[in-house]
Design a protein around this motif. Structure first.
Motif, short mmCIF file in Angstrom:
data_model
loop_
_atom_site.label_atom_id
_atom_site.label_comp_id
_atom_site.label_asym_id
_atom_site.label_seq_id
_atom_site.Cartn_x
_atom_site.Cartn_y
_atom_site.Cartn_z
N TYR A 52 -5.06 1.56 6.78
CA TYR A 52 -5.68 0.95 5.73
C TYR A 52 -4.90 -0.04 5.06
O TYR A 52 -3.69 0.16 4.79
CB TYR A 52 -6.07 2.34 4.51
N TYR A 53 -5.50 -1.07 4.92
CA TYR A 53 -4.74 -2.31 4.57
C TYR A 53 -5.62 -3.04 3.21
O TYR A 53 -6.75 -2.81 3.08
CB TYR A 53 -4.94 -3.55 5.20
N CYS A 54 -4.43 -3.27 2.38
CA CYS A 54 -4.85 -4.09 1.00
C CYS A 54 -5.05 -5.35 1.07
O CYS A 54 -3.97 -6.03 1.61
CB CYS A 54 -4.22 -3.58 0.16
N LEU B 173 -5.37 6.20 -2.35
CA LEU B 173 -4.46 5.20 -1.76
C LEU B 173 -4.07 4.17 -2.98
O LEU B 173 -5.13 4.10 -3.93
CB LEU B 173 -4.93 4.45 -0.61
N THR C 274 -0.96 1.26 5.31
CA THR C 274 -0.65 2.93 5.21
C THR C 274 -1.46 3.39 6.15
O THR C 274 -2.69 3.51 6.14
CB THR C 274 -0.88 3.39 3.74
N CYS D 282 -2.73 0.34 -4.15
CA CYS D 282 -2.26 -0.93 -3.88
C CYS D 282 -1.61 -1.54 -4.99
O CYS D 282 -2.42 -1.82 -5.95
CB CYS D 282 -3.41 -1.88 -3.23
N ASN E 150 -2.33 -2.65 -10.17
CA ASN E 150 -2.71 -1.77 -9.15
C ASN E 150 -4.25 -1.49 -9.15
O ASN E 150 -4.94 -1.69 -9.90
CB ASN E 150 -2.19 -0.53 -9.73
N TRP F 9 -10.03 -3.29 0.23
CA TRP F 9 -9.50 -2.37 1.27
C TRP F 9 -10.39 -2.68 2.55
O TRP F 9 -11.40 -2.38 2.66
CB TRP F 9 -9.50 -1.00 0.72
N TYR G 168 -6.83 1.03 -6.67
CA TYR G 168 -6.85 2.46 -6.00
C TYR G 168 -8.03 2.61 -5.08
O TYR G 168 -9.10 1.88 -5.52
CB TYR G 168 -6.88 3.53 -7.38
N ARG H 144 -9.85 -1.38 6.92
CA ARG H 144 -8.88 -0.33 7.88
C ARG H 144 -9.29 -0.58 9.29
O ARG H 144 -10.19 -1.31 9.67
CB ARG H 144 -9.66 1.34 7.43
N GLU I 58 0.67 -1.24 -0.08
CA GLU I 58 0.02 0.02 -0.07
C GLU I 58 0.86 1.45 0.04
O GLU I 58 2.12 1.20 0.56
CB GLU I 58 -0.85 0.07 1.36
N SER I 59 0.39 2.44 -0.47
CA SER I 59 0.87 3.68 -0.67
C SER I 59 -0.06 4.72 -0.57
O SER I 59 -1.36 4.35 -0.85
CB SER I 59 1.89 3.74 -1.79
#
Length: 126
Positions: free
Chosen positions: A95-97, A20, A120, A22, A79, A37, A81, A39, A6-7
């Motif tokens: 937040y997790y992917c 965000l 992230t 992933c 990716n 996603w 988003y 959280r 994640e970023s």
């Protein structure tokens, strides 16, 4: 083995926006997978936010983010988003992917996701 990364997290004022991302790291790929996603806020359990099917045609959302967040994917780039608008203080969380190859109808079940990123941080200031 799939390794999502994640970023895009950060600190933003209430009412602001963030995107965000992933990505599948290294030689891994999201091909054929649904991506979600989730959280987790301090002291709370990890909760579902949004998910997207492999084709991108199905995108369920948690009620708390519906009409504010949009999930999308670019399969050519591996990716996924999460576009977050009208952010609120209660959106503050890590937040997790998650990546799942499960084929059931419920996209929001934590246990169906086999691969997770490290998360992230998203912080919304009031």
């Amino acid at each position: 083995q799939v390794q999502p990364v994640e970023s895009g997290g950060g600190l933003v004022r209430a009412g602001g926006s963030l995107r965000l991302a992933c990505a599948a790291s290294g030689r891994t790929t999201f091909k054929g997978a649904r991506v979600g996603w989730f959280r987790q806020a301090p002291g709370k359990e990890r909760e579902f936010v949004a998910a997207i099917s492999w084709s991108g045609d199905y995108t369920p959302y948690a009620d708390s983010v519906k009409d504010r967040f949009t999930i999308s994917r670019d399969n050519a780039k591996d990716n996924v988003y999460l576009h977050m608008n009208s952010l609120k203080s209660e959106d503050t969380a890590v937040y997790y992917c998650g990546v799942s190859f499960y084929s059931g109808n419920d996209y929001g079940r934590l246990q169906d996701y086999s691969y997770w990123g490290r998360g992230t941080q998203v912080t919304i200031s009031s």
